[in-house]
Design a protein around this motif. Structure first.
Motif, PDB file in Angstrom:
ATOM      1  N   LEU A 150       0.851  -1.232  -0.005  1.00 13.08           N
ATOM      2  CA  LEU A 150       0.137  -0.019  -0.112  1.00 13.08           C
ATOM      3  C   LEU A 150       0.934   1.167   0.017  1.00 13.08           C
ATOM      4  O   LEU A 150       1.951   1.235   0.241  1.00 13.08           O
ATOM      5  CB  LEU A 150      -0.858  -0.021   1.238  1.00 13.08           C
ATOM      6  CG  LEU A 150      -0.356  -0.190   2.481  1.00 13.08           C
ATOM      7  CD1 LEU A 150       0.088   1.220   3.228  1.00 13.08           C
ATOM      8  CD2 LEU A 150      -1.528  -0.675   3.388  1.00 13.08           C
ATOM      9  N   ASP A 151       0.339   2.263  -0.396  1.00 16.10           N
ATOM     10  CA  ASP A 151       0.830   3.706  -0.345  1.00 16.10           C
ATOM     11  C   ASP A 151       0.095   4.570   0.637  1.00 16.10           C
ATOM     12  O   ASP A 151      -1.209   4.395   0.613  1.00 16.10           O
ATOM     13  CB  ASP A 151       0.905   4.539  -1.657  1.00 16.10           C
ATOM     14  CG  ASP A 151       1.561   3.517  -2.883  1.00 16.10           C
ATOM     15  OD1 ASP A 151       2.558   2.827  -2.563  1.00 16.10           O
ATOM     16  OD2 ASP A 151       1.504   3.916  -3.913  1.00 16.10           O
ATOM     17  N   ILE A 152       0.976   5.417   1.195  1.00 13.67           N
ATOM     18  CA  ILE A 152       0.275   6.403   2.243  1.00 13.67           C
ATOM     19  C   ILE A 152       0.203   7.800   1.936  1.00 13.67           C
ATOM     20  O   ILE A 152       1.569   8.160   1.491  1.00 13.67           O
ATOM     21  CB  ILE A 152       0.778   6.094   3.912  1.00 13.67           C
ATOM     22  CG1 ILE A 152       0.979   4.568   3.875  1.00 13.67           C
ATOM     23  CG2 ILE A 152       0.108   6.594   4.714  1.00 13.67           C
ATOM     24  CD1 ILE A 152       1.841   4.109   5.219  1.00 13.67           C
ATOM     25  N   TYR A 153      -0.712   8.455   2.203  1.00  9.93           N
ATOM     26  CA  TYR A 153      -0.465   9.865   1.536  1.00  9.93           C
ATOM     27  C   TYR A 153      -1.021  10.845   2.919  1.00  9.93           C
ATOM     28  O   TYR A 153      -2.292  10.454   3.278  1.00  9.93           O
ATOM     29  CB  TYR A 153      -1.442  10.163   0.644  1.00  9.93           C
ATOM     30  CG  TYR A 153      -0.966   9.645  -0.836  1.00  9.93           C
ATOM     31  CD1 TYR A 153      -0.460   9.847  -1.838  1.00  9.93           C
ATOM     32  CD2 TYR A 153      -1.413   8.115  -1.059  1.00  9.93           C
ATOM     33  CE1 TYR A 153       0.092   9.542  -3.180  1.00  9.93           C
ATOM     34  CE2 TYR A 153      -0.928   7.483  -2.143  1.00  9.93           C
ATOM     35  CZ  TYR A 153      -0.296   8.041  -3.141  1.00  9.93           C
ATOM     36  OH  TYR A 153       0.008   7.479  -4.142  1.00  9.93           O
ATOM     37  N   PHE A 154      -0.424  11.552   3.338  1.00  7.85           N
ATOM     38  CA  PHE A 154      -0.980  12.352   4.502  1.00  7.85           C
ATOM     39  C   PHE A 154      -0.097  13.860   4.632  1.00  7.85           C
ATOM     40  O   PHE A 154       0.710  13.932   4.273  1.00  7.85           O
ATOM     41  CB  PHE A 154      -0.914  11.857   5.742  1.00  7.85           C
ATOM     42  CG  PHE A 154       0.248  11.428   6.278  1.00  7.85           C
ATOM     43  CD1 PHE A 154       1.126  12.007   7.499  1.00  7.85           C
ATOM     44  CD2 PHE A 154       1.172  10.418   5.663  1.00  7.85           C
ATOM     45  CE1 PHE A 154       2.137  11.652   8.015  1.00  7.85           C
ATOM     46  CE2 PHE A 154       2.331  10.175   6.267  1.00  7.85           C
ATOM     47  CZ  PHE A 154       3.026  10.882   7.265  1.00  7.85           C
ATOM     48  N   ARG A 155      -0.950  14.746   5.231  1.00  3.00           N
ATOM     49  CA  ARG A 155      -0.328  16.120   5.491  1.00  3.00           C
ATOM     50  C   ARG A 155       0.524  15.935   6.838  1.00  3.00           C
ATOM     51  O   ARG A 155      -0.162  15.927   7.760  1.00  3.00           O
ATOM     52  CB  ARG A 155      -1.280  17.193   5.672  1.00  3.00           C
ATOM     53  CG  ARG A 155      -0.703  18.498   5.631  1.00  3.00           C
ATOM     54  CD  ARG A 155      -1.819  19.793   5.758  1.00  3.00           C
ATOM     55  NE  ARG A 155      -2.740  19.758   4.624  1.00  3.00           N
ATOM     56  CZ  ARG A 155      -2.316  20.044   3.431  1.00  3.00           C
ATOM     57  NH1 ARG A 155      -1.027  20.890   3.333  1.00  3.00           N
ATOM     58  NH2 ARG A 155      -3.341  19.936   2.393  1.00  3.00           N
ATOM     59  N   ASN A 156       1.514  15.992   7.065  1.00  3.49           N
ATOM     60  CA  ASN A 156       2.578  15.648   8.127  1.00  3.49           C
ATOM     61  C   ASN A 156       2.551  16.951   9.083  1.00  3.49           C
ATOM     62  O   ASN A 156       3.439  17.762   9.218  1.00  3.49           O
ATOM     63  CB  ASN A 156       3.886  15.260   8.012  1.00  3.49           C
ATOM     64  CG  ASN A 156       4.513  14.432   8.968  1.00  3.49           C
ATOM     65  OD1 ASN A 156       3.978  14.624  10.288  1.00  3.49           O
ATOM     66  ND2 ASN A 156       6.006  14.022   8.845  1.00  3.49           N
ATOM     67  N   ASP A 157       1.562  17.030   9.801  1.00  3.57           N
ATOM     68  CA  ASP A 157       1.234  18.370  10.532  1.00  3.57           C
ATOM     69  C   ASP A 157       1.007  18.005  12.060  1.00  3.57           C
ATOM     70  O   ASP A 157       0.724  19.021  12.612  1.00  3.57           O
ATOM     71  CB  ASP A 157       0.172  19.324  10.021  1.00  3.57           C
ATOM     72  CG  ASP A 157      -1.141  18.386   9.846  1.00  3.57           C
ATOM     73  OD1 ASP A 157      -1.088  17.503  10.358  1.00  3.57           O
ATOM     74  OD2 ASP A 157      -2.194  19.210   9.315  1.00  3.57           O
ATOM     75  N   GLY A 158       1.038  16.556  12.553  1.00  8.05           N
ATOM     76  CA  GLY A 158       0.828  16.680  13.883  1.00  8.05           C
ATOM     77  C   GLY A 158      -0.446  16.606  14.292  1.00  8.05           C
ATOM     78  O   GLY A 158      -0.894  16.216  15.454  1.00  8.05           O
TER      79      GLY A 158
END
Length: 287
Positions: A48-56
């Motif tokens: 799988l691939d993971i996409y996210f805004r790494n903002d805590g």
């Protein structure tokens, strides 16, 4: 011979389709982690691939299942869509699964998705995802697998018939884009397709009966659902069919008939309307 030609055609279409993705919709603010194995093997079809805004900030989780007629394509085809949905506040897990024909079947795909979602449930927090706030998206044939996965979370009988262990999670919403939602219709073409992607004597298999949605009473327990189609989607009638089925079962849902043009519109060109549609979809699911 015909089945092999269809498989080859699907693989060629995938290469062409990758070149049609509107890369301008991508945001560099979205972190992408690629090719994570969700079971202990080296099979790229079980990653799988993971996409996210790494903002805590902890975010809802969207599990995305690509299309391809059950026999072709790859999670990468949904890369732009996944990036845009991450821009809309989800942690997106885009799945690969073993493609049907000649060795594997749709039942194997449902098993892979079950394993992937269990991995996601255990690991979502490592990517700022809220494992208690889960959603599913499926495109074309992926829509069938998305509904199957949602049903597995609410039907102990289906879990038992598939031989899966009890699970501790359910879904808060479904997104079905240009779905193959009436794949069990009686016609020469669809009879042939099913014979290609299901094992012999599949109609007598208890697992298949859960996938004939019109005859499955558990459909009434589906979470709120978004259906997307458009005038030039060749499977529009199937989306309208499923819309009618959900109406008859009193399932909360909304139908968008203004998606980007064509069967792969939202996948190819999520910016066609300024990304307004996917924004509205995101707000509906999370609302």
């Amino acid at each position: 011979m015909i089945n092999r030609m269809m498989k080859d055609s699907g693989n060629k279409a995938y290469i062409k389709d990758l070149g049609r993705l509107d890369q301008s919709a991508l945001s560099s603010e979205i972190t992408t982690i690629s090719d994570v194995s969700y079971i202990a093997d080296d099979d790229p079809e079980q990653t799988l691939d993971i996409y996210f805004r790494n903002d805590g900030i902890v975010k809802p989780v969207l599990i995305d299942i690509h299309g391809g007629g059950f026999i072709s394509h790859d999670k990468k085809i949904d890369g732009v869509f996944a990036n845009v949905m991450a821009q809309n506040g989800f942690v997106v897990f885009a799945l690969n699964y073993r493609l049907a024909y000649p060795e594997y079947t749709v039942f194997d795909q449902i098993e892979d998705i079950d394993k992937a979602t269990r991995w996601i449930y255990k690991n979502a927090s490592s990517y700022e995802g809220d494992a208690g706030d889960l959603y599913l998206a499926g495109h074309s044939s992926g829509g069938v697998n998305a509904v199957a996965e949602s049903l597995l979370s609410i039907s102990p009988d289906m879990l038992s018939d598939y031989g899966f262990e009890k699970r501790d999670y359910m879904y808060n919403g479904l997104l079905l884009d240009c779905g193959l939602m009436h794949f069990y219709k009686n016609s020469v073409a669809y009879n042939g397709m099913r014979g290609m992607v299901f094992p012999k004597r599949y109609k007598n298999d208890v697992r298949y009966r859960h996938l004939v949605f019109a005859e499955n009473s558990e459909i009434s327990r589906l979470p709120k659902t978004v259906i997307i189609t458009n005038e030039s989607d060749e499977l529009k009638d199937m989306s309208l069919y499923f819309d009618g089925l959900l109406k008859n079962r009193n399932v909360e849902h909304i139908l968008f008939e203004n998606g980007s043009k064509g069967h792969m519109g939202v996948i190819f060109e999520p910016k066609a309307d300024g990304m307004r549609l996917l924004g509205e979809v995101s707000e509906y699911l999370k609302g």
